[in-house]
Design a protein around this motif. Structure first.
Motif, short mmCIF file in Angstrom:
data_model
loop_
_atom_site.label_atom_id
_atom_site.label_comp_id
_atom_site.label_asym_id
_atom_site.label_seq_id
_atom_site.Cartn_x
_atom_site.Cartn_y
_atom_site.Cartn_z
N SER A 42 -6.92 13.42 -7.40
CA SER A 42 -5.68 13.37 -6.60
C SER A 42 -5.79 14.26 -5.37
O SER A 42 -5.31 13.91 -4.29
CB SER A 42 -4.49 13.81 -7.45
N GLN A 86 0.56 9.20 -8.08
CA GLN A 86 0.27 9.17 -9.52
C GLN A 86 1.58 9.10 -10.32
O GLN A 86 1.66 8.41 -11.32
CB GLN A 86 -0.53 10.42 -9.90
N ASP A 163 -3.34 6.05 -6.70
CA ASP A 163 -3.63 7.14 -7.65
C ASP A 163 -3.15 6.71 -9.03
O ASP A 163 -1.96 6.76 -9.33
CB ASP A 163 -2.92 8.43 -7.20
N GLU A 164 -4.06 6.26 -9.84
CA GLU A 164 -3.79 5.77 -11.18
C GLU A 164 -2.65 4.75 -11.22
O GLU A 164 -1.61 4.99 -11.81
CB GLU A 164 -3.48 6.95 -12.13
MG LIG Z 1 -4.39 13.03 -10.45
#
Ligand SMILES: [Mg+2]
Ligand SMILES: Nc1ncnc2c1ncn2[C@@H]1O[C@H](COP(=O)(O)OP(=O)(O)OP(=O)(O)O)[C@@H](O)[C@H]1O
Lengths: 249, 259, 329
Positions: A42, A86, A163-164
């Motif tokens: 991240s 995220q 992010d994810e």
């Molecule tokens: Mg992360």
């Protein structure tokens, strides 16, 4: 023109997070960054949009060195980049529709109706049609995540940083998001960086892989290359076998 | 030796923390001024913020002013027994509401209400990456979050203060007539006797500066929030404490400079 | 953001702006209905008058002080006031600054000049500026009173020498009276402003006794009338002359050295001047004191003068505020 990360160093106090990380997402390709929890994925992504400034090294986006840009130029650059956080980072004082419209209001010169239409379209893309008037607190975690994706893609950016994006989603929705990521890259030629722990999803969307380990790039290559990779750290990670990784360290 | 030096070390550290804090706050202020040129970003948000800072604070400010006015009148009449004529109740209520209690009590009430609100909101946005999200959507966060709040404070705190002063004086007036056996003319005579238009200017200058202090300190602590919910709570508390203290210091400052 | 909320913001702002505007105007005493006009009065000094203080005419509030400034030459202070324009001011209007209440607030009173002719009004440079005069405050009054008491002491001594026998006895009792008054006056001055109530009380008492003394003086003159046949009368007349001229000198001194206590001093001055000129006339014209007291006209005039003195003292007693300032705020 792609995203080039060169020799990136970043520490928070005594904690060294990035220690010379270099990787490249070439124009139009989707790069998947793998790495353990807390390895600095991240943090890397935040450097790409200038939310963090590197201690040394540089990030080049669209031919510009991010950390050297003046504020105005940085905002210009950000207009071309979409960022999926995220934890979604939805504005909780606004409805979903307003959240998705935020970028459109700022980054495009669409009128009200066009914006409303585009918002509807994006919500449909993430399977949230009809949720426009809800506030983030009325959504589940997965729904929020998808709303975050809708907000990031709404402006049809040239670059997309995920992010994810699929963490915490059910397998069907996960597949749908993967489809979306692929569509963005195929239809719009988006250059993307995807951070994910989900190997199925990673192999579905990736043009290339990079693995972040101990602050550096441990591996960079195509899906075939990573399947064939003998490095115990990489193997251990993608096969979920910590004993392989332990041997290394 | 160690023990002897400790208090000084603490004092030194406290002083440095304060200086650093003031410096950072000053930088945020400077950036706020710069960010004010993004009119397109904050203009749409100004009215809602004015509603939050101003309109929503009117009830509490008027409630405080109401009772302050009543108590002032009662205490003035209690103090001015014998030698001093009762119309001095009017003088005291008017002067005190205008010069001191109107602006300061409103300021303190709003530092609790508005300052805490701002610090908590922006702090939450900070820890949930909403501020980062703003940046990625190409909104300058200071122009989007700080400018409308500070402007709303500068505009609305004087407005609320003016209403509070009015209500306080009227409350004192009614108290004087109903409970103190004064005539309306007596009270008004006292009210007008020493009145200077500058009193109003003074109150408004104070209220404006308080509006700025409350909102900018709230934004400052919100922006610098670290950690999760606990960090937000911490910022909120500090915003209220620091802006209350700043109000009192500023109050003394204006009294020194302007009176 | 709903329209209603936006409107509410507007309403709150408008309410506050209206409140501030009209509240300020109202508290300033600006009348929104009656038309107003401006008057300017010139003073040599202005005491404690401030913008916002009342302007009165025959006791009625007709406006407020708006601005105070030193004139370009630096010799006069110009006080501008806004007053109702439907008040016909007298031809020879003058402006007098005086304390309005005991708490430091002053007022400007507009009056015809002959109401208080003895005041030393300023001479304005501009045609339409009112001549002005500022009443001295308590500290100046007490300073002057100090001088008066000293002079009364001298007077008392002189008078003590002037007569003998029965007359002398009569006069002596008067002197005693006067001495007592003097002492009280000195006491008063030393305690001044200890407590405002006390001060007023003492002033009232003191002035009452000065008044009694004046009555006593008149009685004494009557008794002098009875002893006119005597030889030493001529001598007594000389002494009396000396006394009055001394009194005159004192009041002149008061006026010359301090620009204060003007009303009291001026009135006392004119009274004493008349007494002294009467005595002078007697001396030059008839050569005997007998004529003075045999001529009823002269006696009446003398009495008139004394009465005037009494009136003045009465005024001090009744309106101590005019001579007294006690600043609390
Ligand atoms: Mg992360
Ligand atoms: N603002 C910050 N201040 C201090 N430390 C930070 C900050 N941001 C990140 N870190 C530290 O940097 C390290 C990497 O964080 P990062 O969020 O990049 O991890 P990640 O690779 O994204 O992990 P995950 O897969 O769990 O999201 C962590 O150890 C974290 O504690």
């Amino acid at each position: 023109m792609g995203i080039v990360i060169r020799d990136l160093h970043k520490s928070f106090g005594p904690k060294v997070v990035l220690d010379g990380f270099s990787v490249e997402a070439r124009d139009g390709e989707t790069l998947v960054i793998l790495g353990g929890s807390g390895s600095g994925k991240s943090v890397t992504l935040k450097h790409v949009v200038g939310l963090l400034t590197p201690d040394s090294g540089e990030v080049e986006v669209d031919g510009q060195i991010v950390s050297t840009l003046a504020r105005e130029e940085l905002f210009e650059l950000r207009r071309k980049v979409g960022y999926v956080f995220q934890f979604a980072a939805l504005f909780d004082s606004m409805t979903l529709a307003e959240n998705v419209a935020m970028g459109l209001r700022r980054k495009s010169d669409m009128d009200r109706e066009a914006i409303a239409e585009r918002v509807e379209e994006c919500l449909r893309l993430v399977d949230l049609d009809g949720y426009g008037e809800r506030t983030p607190s009325e959504l589940s975690g997965g729904q929020r995540k998808r709303a975050g994706i809708a907000r990031a893609i709404a402006t049809k950016p040239q670059y997309l940083l995920y992010d994810e994006p699929t963490t915490g989603l059910d397998p069907v929705t996960r597949a749908m998001i993967d489809q979306l990521i692929l569509r963005m890259s195929d239809e719009l030629g988006v250059t993307g960086i995807v951070i994910t722990h989900d190997m199925d999803s990673a192999f579905r969307v990736a043009d290339r892989f990079a693995m972040l380990h101990n602050g550096r790039c441990r591996f960079e290559g195509t899906p075939d290359e990573i399947r064939a990779c003998e490095d115990p750290v990489v193997r251990g990670f993608i096969e979920g076998r910590p004993e392989l990784m332990e041997k290394e360290s | 030796m160690q023990l002897l030096l400790k208090p000084f070390a603490l004092l030194g550290r406290g002083g440095m923390t304060l200086a650093a804090g003031v410096g950072q706050w000053g930088r945020l202020t400077a950036e706020t001024v710069q960010a004010a040129r993004h009119v397109d970003v904050w203009l749409r948000l100004l009215i809602p913020q004015m509603a939050r800072v101003g309109v929503d604070s009117v009830p509490i400010a008027l409630f405080i002013a109401l009772f302050t006015g009543i108590v002032l009148a009662l205490q003035a009449s209690y103090t001015f027994t014998g030698a001093i004529p009762l119309y001095f109740v009017g003088v005291l209520v008017g002067k005190t509401m205008m010069l001191e209690l109107g602006p300061v009590l409103t300021g303190l009430a709003l530092s609790g209400r508005v300052g805490a609100n701002i610090a908590a909101e922006i702090g939450t946005m900070r820890v949930t990456e909403q501020i980062d999200a703003l940046e990625t959507l190409a909104y300058p966060p200071i122009a989007y979050l700080v400018v409308p709040r500070v402007l709303a404070g500068i505009i609305m705190v004087p407005v609320v203060t003016a209403l509070a002063i009015g209500v306080g004086i009227v409350a004192g007036w009614i108290t004087a007539i109903q409970l103190l056996d004064m005539s309306s003319a007596d009270f008004v005579n006292g009210l007008t006797l020493f009145f200077l238009p500058f009193d109003v200017t003074f109150a408004m200058i104070k209220a404006t500066s308080f509006g700025f202090i409350i909102t900018s300190i709230g934004c400052f602590f919100g922006f610098n929030t670290q950690g999760g919910a606990e960090g937000v709570g911490h910022s909120t508390t500090r915003a209220v404490v620091v802006s209350s203290m700043a109000i009192l210091v500023l109050d003394a400052f204006w009294a020194l400079v302007l009176l | 953001m709903s329209r209603a909320k936006e409107a509410l913001v507007g309403v709150v702002i408008v309410a506050a702006v209206l409140l501030v505007t009209f509240g300020t105007l109202w508290l300033q005493g600006v009348s929104l209905r009656a038309a107003e006009t401006e008057v300017t009065a010139a003073f040599t000094s202005v005491g404690l008058i401030r913008p916002g203080n009342n302007v009165k005419y025959r006791g009625v509030r007709i406006g407020r002080i708006r601005e105070i400034e030193v004139d370009p030459q630096g010799e006069l202070v110009l006080v501008r006031a806004r007053i109702q324009d439907d008040i016909p001011l007298p031809e020879d209007a003058v402006a007098i600054l005086s304390p309005e209440s005991l708490f430091g607030d002053w007022q400007m009173e507009i009056a015809p000049r002959d109401r208080f002719p003895a005041y030393r009004y300023s001479e304005p440079r501009e045609e339409d500026h009112l001549p002005g005069y500022s009443i001295p405050d308590i500290s100046q009054l007490t300073a002057t009173a100090d001088r008066i008491s000293a002079d009364i002491e001298i007077l008392t001594e002189r008078v003590g020498i002037a007569f003998s026998e029965e007359t002398a006895r009569n006069v002596a009792s008067l002197i005693e009276n006067t001495e007592e008054v003097t002492q009280r006056l000195s006491q008063l001055i030393s305690q001044q402003a200890d407590a405002f109530v006390g001060v007023t009380g003492e002033i009232q008492e003191t002035t009452a006794e000065i008044g009694e003394a004046a009555v006593g003086l008149r009685e004494t003159l009557d008794r002098i009338n009875a002893t006119l046949a005597r030889e030493e009368v001529g001598e007594a007349l000389n002494d009396l002359l000396a006394v009055t001229s001394n009194l005159r000198a004192f009041s002149e001194g008061v006026e010359g050295t301090s620009d204060q206590f003007r009303m009291t001093a001026a009135r006392a001055d004119s009274t004493l001047m008349r007494v002294s000129s009467l005595l002078a006339t007697v001396e030059e014209g008839e050569g005997t004191l007998g004529m003075l007291f045999r001529d009823p006209g002269v006696a009446t005039e003398m009495e008139g003068a004394l009465q005037e003195l009494q009136l003045l003292l009465e005024d001090v007693r009744l309106n101590p505020r005019r001579y007294l300032r006690l600043s609390i705020f």
